[in-house]
Structure formats: structure tokens, C-alpha cells
Enzyme design. Structure first.
Site, PDB file in Angstrom:
ATOM      1  N   CYS A  91       0.855  -1.189   0.000  1.00 15.22           N
ATOM      2  CA  CYS A  91       0.000   0.000   0.000  1.00 15.22           C
ATOM      3  C   CYS A  91       0.892   1.240   0.000  1.00 15.22           C
ATOM      4  CB  CYS A  91      -0.912  -0.010   1.227  1.00 15.22           C
ATOM      5  SG  CYS A  91      -2.029   1.399   1.234  1.00 15.22           S
ATOM      6  N   GLY A  92       0.743   2.078  -1.006  1.00 10.17           N
ATOM      7  CA  GLY A  92       1.606   3.254  -1.151  1.00 10.17           C
ATOM      8  C   GLY A  92       1.232   4.363  -0.182  1.00 10.17           C
ATOM      9  N   HIS A  93      -0.059   4.720  -0.137  1.00 11.07           N
ATOM     10  CA  HIS A  93      -0.437   5.796   0.794  1.00 11.07           C
ATOM     11  C   HIS A  93      -0.204   5.318   2.218  1.00 11.07           C
ATOM     12  CE1 HIS A  93      -4.316   4.058   2.144  1.00 11.07           C
ATOM     13  NE2 HIS A  93      -4.246   4.989   3.077  1.00 11.07           N
ATOM     14  N   HIS A 224      -8.518  -3.811  -7.193  1.00 13.04           N
ATOM     15  CA  HIS A 224      -8.795  -2.386  -7.339  1.00 13.04           C
ATOM     16  C   HIS A 224      -9.251  -2.063  -8.772  1.00 13.04           C
ATOM     17  CE1 HIS A 224      -6.137  -2.621  -3.880  1.00 13.04           C
ATOM     18  NE2 HIS A 224      -6.318  -1.356  -3.609  1.00 13.04           N
ATOM     19  N   ASP A 250     -10.191   5.971  -3.004  1.00 18.55           N
ATOM     20  CA  ASP A 250      -8.980   6.497  -2.374  1.00 18.55           C
ATOM     21  C   ASP A 250      -8.976   8.027  -2.452  1.00 18.55           C
ATOM     22  OD1 ASP A 250      -6.385   6.936  -1.450  1.00 18.55           O
ATOM     23  OD2 ASP A 250      -5.600   5.167  -2.493  1.00 18.55           O
ATOM     24  N   CYS A 254      -3.174   7.209  -4.624  1.00 20.64           N
ATOM     25  CA  CYS A 254      -2.994   5.760  -4.572  1.00 20.64           C
ATOM     26  C   CYS A 254      -1.592   5.357  -5.075  1.00 20.64           C
ATOM     27  CB  CYS A 254      -4.070   5.035  -5.379  1.00 20.64           C
ATOM     28  SG  CYS A 254      -4.051   3.271  -5.058  1.00 20.64           S
ATOM     29  N   GLY A 255      -0.750   4.936  -4.142  1.00 17.62           N
ATOM     30  CA  GLY A 255       0.640   4.634  -4.491  1.00 17.62           C
ATOM     31  C   GLY A 255       0.790   3.421  -5.378  1.00 17.62           C
ATOM     32  N   THR A 256       0.097   2.332  -5.043  1.00 19.59           N
ATOM     33  CA  THR A 256       0.231   1.139  -5.887  1.00 19.59           C
ATOM     34  C   THR A 256      -0.506   1.361  -7.216  1.00 19.59           C
ATOM     35  OG1 THR A 256      -1.605   0.135  -4.652  1.00 19.59           O
ATOM     36  CG2 THR A 256       0.627  -0.515  -4.019  1.00 19.59           C
TER      37      THR A 256
HETATM   38  O1  PYC Z   1      -1.889   3.896  -1.925  1.00 26.25           O
HETATM   39  O2  PYC Z   1      -1.424   1.895  -2.664  1.00 26.25           O
HETATM   40  C1  PYC Z   1      -2.193   2.720  -2.158  1.00 26.25           C
HETATM   41  C2  PYC Z   1      -3.568   2.291  -1.801  1.00 26.25           C
HETATM   42  C3  PYC Z   1      -4.156   1.087  -2.015  1.00 26.25           C
HETATM   43  C4  PYC Z   1      -5.466   1.173  -1.518  1.00 26.25           C
HETATM   44  C5  PYC Z   1      -5.629   2.422  -1.011  1.00 26.25           C
HETATM   45  N1  PYC Z   1      -4.459   3.097  -1.199  1.00 26.25           N
END
Ligand code: PYC
Length: 333
Positions: A91-93, A224, A250, A254-256
Site C-alpha cells: 500500500c503506497g499511501h 482495485h 482512495d 494511490c501509491g500502488t
Molecule cells: O496507496 O497503494 C495505495 C492504496 C491502495 C489502496 C488504497 N491506497
């Protein structure tokens, strides 16, 4: 007599999306790496996630993490991501919020100041951060290898008719829906519409196609959906609305998801190593992405992306899960 478990949590948000780091009450997990520990947690201890993430203690967008000692002494720590949808491989965030909390609150002491090596279930993630006094101003993570898994898949949807979508991996599998004949762009829809259309689309995609990570077969299935459309700020590269869980969009870019989208753009010749990729979220907050390295995954070209963003710590929260509470394990409506 009732059984009561107490969890100390520190709450933050990354560009608008919540991150709740459990700093006290973290359970022992069996396993030799974070993928095994994640499975152990899901099998035996998932009530903790449900209690801390769902209403009445959490909400549809809630997500968080727990920190563990690293398995390789070269690394600084290991992480388990928890959220309403389960335990994401990456998870990036969540990483940006976790690092901000962990450094500002002294939960982690990096071997090299400003740098951390983090073991996530999806693999090793390298992190750097910038500090001003005690405050962390920004966090940059160099993510796991990301790649375009499938291109131009056809899928028939109830609400929009036929769609052509791509599937990319950036730590989770994303169904990416770009503007096309039957989808004019995310800006033409309300959040509730994007959520319900995404839920149906994800189900249909998972019934029709199979997605399995070529190197980690435990990572499988689309989790997702990313709707794309016009940016709010003309200087941004792209905008998204990422659906996850059952009812979440999100609030961060969203990092990923940003990693998956950079992999998609790279594969289509739209992004080169070194270019800035400014990704806007549904609410207009931004991450800066970059391709750090070009590589391979299985027989496909892949990238190693980096994502940079910020988080703000906003509270301390001692949460009790007492089994005389009928909603001790949370609920969803
Ligand atoms: O930031 O990767 C992310 C992420 C995944 C689901 C919510 N945020």
C-alpha cells in the site's frame, strides 16, 4: 466475564486518505516473511483488523498498518497493511503515512538517517524521507516491480455496456478504465456511481479473467479498479479515482495504483524513465511518480517506480475491543 483487548493507535492521513498505525497491542505472527505472516494474521487474527477498520471504530475508507522486526537484519522493519478490504500485499499511501508516523513518533530508528528498508508482503520497498525539525515533510518510496499484465481486455458491464480495459500490477492488481466510447471519464460521474460500477466491474473481471503474480502465486486477483479522466490542474499528468474494498474511493492518488498506471504508460510508450508523473486523486491531492529502473517480471517488461507524497499526523487513539460489545468486530452497511 468479557475479554478486552486494547490497541494504541496513531492516526494520520496521506494526501487525504487515512492511515492508522497500531503502535501498541500488536499480536505475535507466525511466519518466515511478511507474506506468510499476512496469511497467518488473515487466518487467525482477522478480528483485530475488522474491529479497528470497520464502523463504529473505523469507516469505509479506513486503512492502517502494524510494524514488526525485519526478517533480514539488513532491513529496518517489516509491515502488515490492514484495511477494510483485507491485508494488501502493498500500500503506497499506507507506506507514506506509516513512515511519517513512525519517524515523527519515534517508533522506528533508521540505521541510516533519512533512509529505510521496509519488508512488505509484496517485497522489499526502499524509502527515503525529508525532515524539517521533528516533522516529516515528504516520503518517497521505491516500490516493487510493476508491469502491464494485460492489455485491451473486453468486458461487458451492466451500467456502461462494453468496456476495453487494461490490467496492471503495482503491488496490487488494477483494472484501469481509460476514457472511451462508453466511458467519457471519471469527471462525468458521482463518487457513489463510480463505486457501484467499480464493484460490479471487479466482480465480472475476476469471474472472466485470472491474474496471478508470476513470482508470488499468493498474490492473485483484481482488488482495485482505477477510473481515469481529465485532470483538475492542467499541469498534472493524469487523474484517477481508485476503488477498493467494498465502498471506498482512495482520497490519495494511490501509491500502488500510480505504480500500476506508470507501468501501463511505460508499456504504451507514454512515459520514459526520469519523467515526472504527477498523479491527481479524486479530491485533487497529488503524488509525484517516476520510473527509477526498467526491468522484467516473468516474460514481461516491467518498471521499478518511485512515488513521493506527504502525510499529516492528527491524533492518538486508544481503541478497546471488548467482546461484550455486539459490534466488537465492526460492521458494514
Ligand atoms: O496507496 O497503494 C495505495 C492504496 C491502495 C489502496 C488504497 N491506497
Amino acid at each position: 466475564m468479557s475479554t478486552r483487548s486494547t490497541f494504541s493507535c496513531i492516526d494520520a492521513h496521506t494526501c487525504g486518505n487515512p492511515v492508522r498505525v497500531v503502535s501498541g497491542g500488536v499480536p505475535f505472527l507466525k511466519g518466515n516473511n511478511m507474506l506468510e505472516k499476512r496469511q497467518y494474521f488473515l487466518d487467525k487474527l482477522d478480528w483485530i483488523r475488522r474491529g479497528l477498520m470497520f464502523e463504529p471504530r473505523g469507516h469505509d475508507m479506513m486503512s492502517g498498518s502494524m510494524l514488526f522486526p525485519p526478517h533480514d537484519p539488513e532491513n529496518d522493519f517489516a509491515v502488515l497493511f490492514i484495511e477494510t478490504s483485507g491485508c494488501l500485499p502493498m500500500c503506497g499511501h499506507g507506506t507514506i503515512g506509516t513512515i511519517t508516523i513512525a519517524i515523527e513518533e519515534g517508533l522506528i530508528h533508521p540505521k541510516t538517517p533519512g533512509f529505510l528498508r521496509m519488508e512488505a508482503p509484496a517485497g522489499l520497498v526502499l524509502v527515503s524521507y525529508k525532515q524539517e525539525g521533528k516533522k516529516v515533510k515528504s516520503v518517497k518510496l521505491t516500490n516493487v516491480k510493476s508491469y502491464l499484465a494485460a492489455e485491451s481486455l473486453e468486458i461487458e458491464t451492466e451500467e456502461l455496456g462494453k468496456l476495453i480495459v487494461d490490467v496492471a500490477y503495482g503491488g496490487n492488481f488494477y483494472c484501469i478504465v481509460d476514457p472511451q466510447k462508453n466511458f467519457p471519464g471519471l469527471e462525468h460521474f458521482r463518487a457513489e456511481q463510480l463505486i457501484s460500477m467499480a464493484r460490479n466491474l471487479r466482480q465480472k473481471m475476476n469471474e472472466t479473467y485470472e491474474f496471478v503474480h508470476p513470482e508470488h502465486s499468493q498474490i492473485r486477483g483484481l482488488s482495485h479498479v482505477m477510473w481515469t479522466g481529465k485532470t483538475l490542474d492542467p499541469t498534472s499528468s493524469a487523474r484517477n479515482a481508485v476503488f477498493y474494498g467494498d465502498k471506498a474511493i482512495d482520497r490519495s492518488p494511490c501509491g500502488t495504483g500510480t505504480s500500476a498506471r506508470m507501468a501501463q504508460w511505460f508499456a504504451k510508450g507514454l512515459l520514459k524513465p526520469g519523467d515526472d508523473f504527477i498523479h491527481e486523486s479524486f479530491i485533487g491531492s497529488k503524488f509525484t511518480g517516476r520510473i527509477e529502473e526498467v526491468t522484467e517480471i516473468g516474460d514481461k517488461p516491467a518498471i521499478v517506480p518511485s512515488i513521493e507524497g506527504w502525510a499529516k499526523v492528527y491524533g492518538y487513539n486508544t481503541i478497546i475491543l471488548d467482546d461484550d460489545d455486539p459490534y466488537v468486530h465492526g460492521f458494514q452497511v
